[in-house]
Design a protein around this motif. Structure first.
Motif, PDB file in Angstrom:
ATOM      1  N   LEU A  25       0.653  -1.191   0.093  1.00 19.08           N
ATOM      2  CA  LEU A  25       0.014   0.020   0.006  1.00 19.08           C
ATOM      3  C   LEU A  25       1.000   1.185  -0.063  1.00 19.08           C
ATOM      4  O   LEU A  25       0.543   2.313  -0.548  1.00 19.08           O
ATOM      5  N   LEU A  26       1.873   1.126   0.772  1.00 17.73           N
ATOM      6  CA  LEU A  26       3.068   2.337   0.758  1.00 17.73           C
ATOM      7  C   LEU A  26       3.480   2.688  -0.737  1.00 17.73           C
ATOM      8  O   LEU A  26       3.348   3.751  -1.027  1.00 17.73           O
ATOM      9  N   VAL A  27       3.922   1.602  -1.364  1.00 10.76           N
ATOM     10  CA  VAL A  27       4.410   1.785  -2.636  1.00 10.76           C
ATOM     11  C   VAL A  27       3.162   2.286  -3.573  1.00 10.76           C
ATOM     12  O   VAL A  27       3.538   3.177  -4.444  1.00 10.76           O
ATOM     13  N   SER A  32       0.652   6.687  -6.637  1.00 12.99           N
ATOM     14  CA  SER A  32      -0.340   7.336  -6.929  1.00 12.99           C
ATOM     15  C   SER A  32      -0.429   8.951  -6.804  1.00 12.99           C
ATOM     16  O   SER A  32      -0.652   9.767  -7.539  1.00 12.99           O
ATOM     17  N   GLU A  33       0.494   9.269  -5.636  1.00 13.29           N
ATOM     18  CA  GLU A  33       0.512  10.717  -5.310  1.00 13.29           C
ATOM     19  C   GLU A  33       1.584  11.149  -6.436  1.00 13.29           C
ATOM     20  O   GLU A  33       1.284  12.272  -6.985  1.00 13.29           O
ATOM     21  N   GLU A  34       2.617  10.701  -6.753  1.00 14.10           N
ATOM     22  CA  GLU A  34       3.328  11.303  -8.022  1.00 14.10           C
ATOM     23  C   GLU A  34       2.521  11.271  -9.152  1.00 14.10           C
ATOM     24  O   GLU A  34       2.753  12.354  -9.800  1.00 14.10           O
ATOM     25  N   SER A 175      -5.463  11.136   0.949  1.00 14.13           N
ATOM     26  CA  SER A 175      -5.146   9.933   0.306  1.00 14.13           C
ATOM     27  C   SER A 175      -4.528   9.017   1.383  1.00 14.13           C
ATOM     28  O   SER A 175      -4.697   7.718   1.596  1.00 14.13           O
ATOM     29  N   ALA A 176      -3.570   9.414   2.088  1.00 16.39           N
ATOM     30  CA  ALA A 176      -2.901   8.563   3.412  1.00 16.39           C
ATOM     31  C   ALA A 176      -4.008   8.169   4.235  1.00 16.39           C
ATOM     32  O   ALA A 176      -3.872   6.918   4.659  1.00 16.39           O
TER      33      ALA A 176
END
Length: 437
Positions: A25-27, A32-34, A175-176
């Protein structure tokens, strides 16, 4: 113990899978944010290019139109006509005052754009530059600059657009939180799955431990009776008893010792079977010859108990089987003794050998015509220390015979089943797979 082990394994599995899920999920969140940042930057640049195209073709612009552009794109606009600021105060607020932002924009224009670049007619070349700019209140902006030529006299229009990047941080936080919620929900689901899987994985162990406890308790109970008889008899022998009475007591002790020996032999066989250490020498064996020998061995025993034992052999040749002769004799002896003991006198018993011509296997059946097996007892028939008749007090019966028979059948790769005999009684069928050619 099993419950505590299950909880620990569940916790371990949940922690490991939740850690993997967190990494995935972190990756995904970072990617997704990038992607969101790139999309936002691309949209900002496209909006600016579209704005420049409109301004390049317009003879004049109004404050209302500029305010509409700021509101629709959420970007701050700065325009200078030949270096002179337009009388436009802006419609959007910013953390850094607009006057200070304008000064920063002019500084960036001096670094990124060149008003001296002109064509042969003296017109300024159209130029665009993109980047980021930091404000004076810890704010940061996407920045776009452009020089738009205004005729061939060297006049130009400087256009700058700034978009506060604060929305990226807000989107990142939201999002986080969403991904954190996914992780919590996923971890909870993984915990449930882990609890279910550990339960399934530990079920055989729990069953084995329960059976072991029952086995030990039953064995202890069975051993207690002969030991009590032996102890009591030996104590009585030490007393002042007639010789004849002492002889009877010693004889009883001998019989109980023999019972204990048989019980211990059965227990060792079952224990070795559970561990996979039961010795066996499987060799090609003619089942018809073996059945004849077993029949000869038990014919008189059955007759003395009031039973007519018959042997049925097929007319065609019977294929050989792979078997340990001694172990197979023991298995058939258990089935025949079981039929003799559990059926009333004058009821016939049959030893039947059949060849399966289709599959090449061999079937040996022991058929009796006694009272049969109650339906409630059938699921437990091969359980250790199980007696279908709880009131039976025969000292020859430990409730281990059929369990030993089942283990010996498994040792030969055969199946042992019990069915009802047509007309009444029980039929125990031993089926051997296809043997060697």
């Amino acid at each position: 113990m099993i419950s505590r082990l299950r909880r620990r394994l569940t916790l371990l599995m949940t922690a490991m899978t939740a850690l993997v899920l967190a990494g995935a999920l972190l990756v995904t969140w970072r990617l997704s944010e990038e992607q969101y940042r790139r999309s936002a930057e691309q949209l900002f640049e496209n909006n600016f290019s579209s704005l420049c195209d409109r301004l390049a073709d317009a003879d004049s612009v109004s404050d209302v139109w500029l305010a509409e552009q700021e509101q629709s794109t959420e970007c701050l606009l700065f325009l200078k006509d030949n270096g002179a600021s337009l009388h436009y105060e802006g419609s959007l607020a910013s953390r850094t005052p607009r006057s200070e932002l304008e000064a920063l924009v002019l500084e960036a224009v001096g670094q990124l754009l060149d008003t001296s670049r002109r064509d042969s007619a003296g017109a300024v070349f159209r130029q665009e530059a993109h980047g980021t700019m930091a404000g004076n209140a810890s704010d940061s902006y996407f920045m776009a600059l452009a020089l738009l030529p205004r005729g061939e006299t060297g006049a130009y229009l400087m256009v700058a657009s700034l978009q506060d990047k604060g929305f990226l941080a807000r989107h990142e936080v939201l999002s986080a939180l969403q991904y954190a919620g996914l992780w919590v929900a996923g971890s909870a689901l993984l915990a449930l799955i882990s609890f279910w899987l550990t339960g399934k994985a530990l079920a055989p162990t729990a069953l084995a431990m329960r059976r072991q406890k029952e086995f030990i308790a039953a064995a202890s109970h069975e051993l207690r009776s002969p030991l009590a008889v032996i102890k009591t008899s030996l104590q009585a022998v030490d007393g002042d008893l007639p010789l004849e009475r002492q002889t009877v007591l010693l004889h009883n002790s001998q019989k109980e010792a023999d019972r204990m020996s048989r019980l211990i032999d059965d227990l060792l066989l079952l224990a070795n079977g559970d561990l996979g250490n039961l010795p066996a020498h499987l060799e090609p064996l003619a089942p018809d010859n073996l059945c004849i020998e077993v029949y000869d061995q038990f014919y008189l025993v059955a007759r003395d108990q009031g039973h007519a034992l018959t042997l049925a052999l097929p007319e065609e040749a019977v294929p050989t089987i792979r078997a340990d002769e001694g172990r197979l004799r023991q298995l058939l002896a258990i089935l025949l003794n079981n039929a003799i003991e559990h059926t009333p006198a004058e009821t016939p018993i049959e030893l039947v050998l059949r060849a399966d011509g289709k599959n090449g296997g061999v079937t040996i059946s022991v058929v009796d015509h006694g009272p049969g097996i109650p339906d409630a007892a059938k699921p437990h028939l091969f359980d250790r220390f199980y007696r279908a008749d709880a009131s039976r007090t025969s000292k020859r019966n430990f409730g281990l015979g059929l369990s030993v028979a089942k283990e010996l059948a498994r040792l030969h790769g055969a199946s042992l089943t019990a069915t009802d005999t047509p007309g009444g009684g029980a039929t125990f069928t031993l089926v051997f797979p296809k043997g060697p050619k």
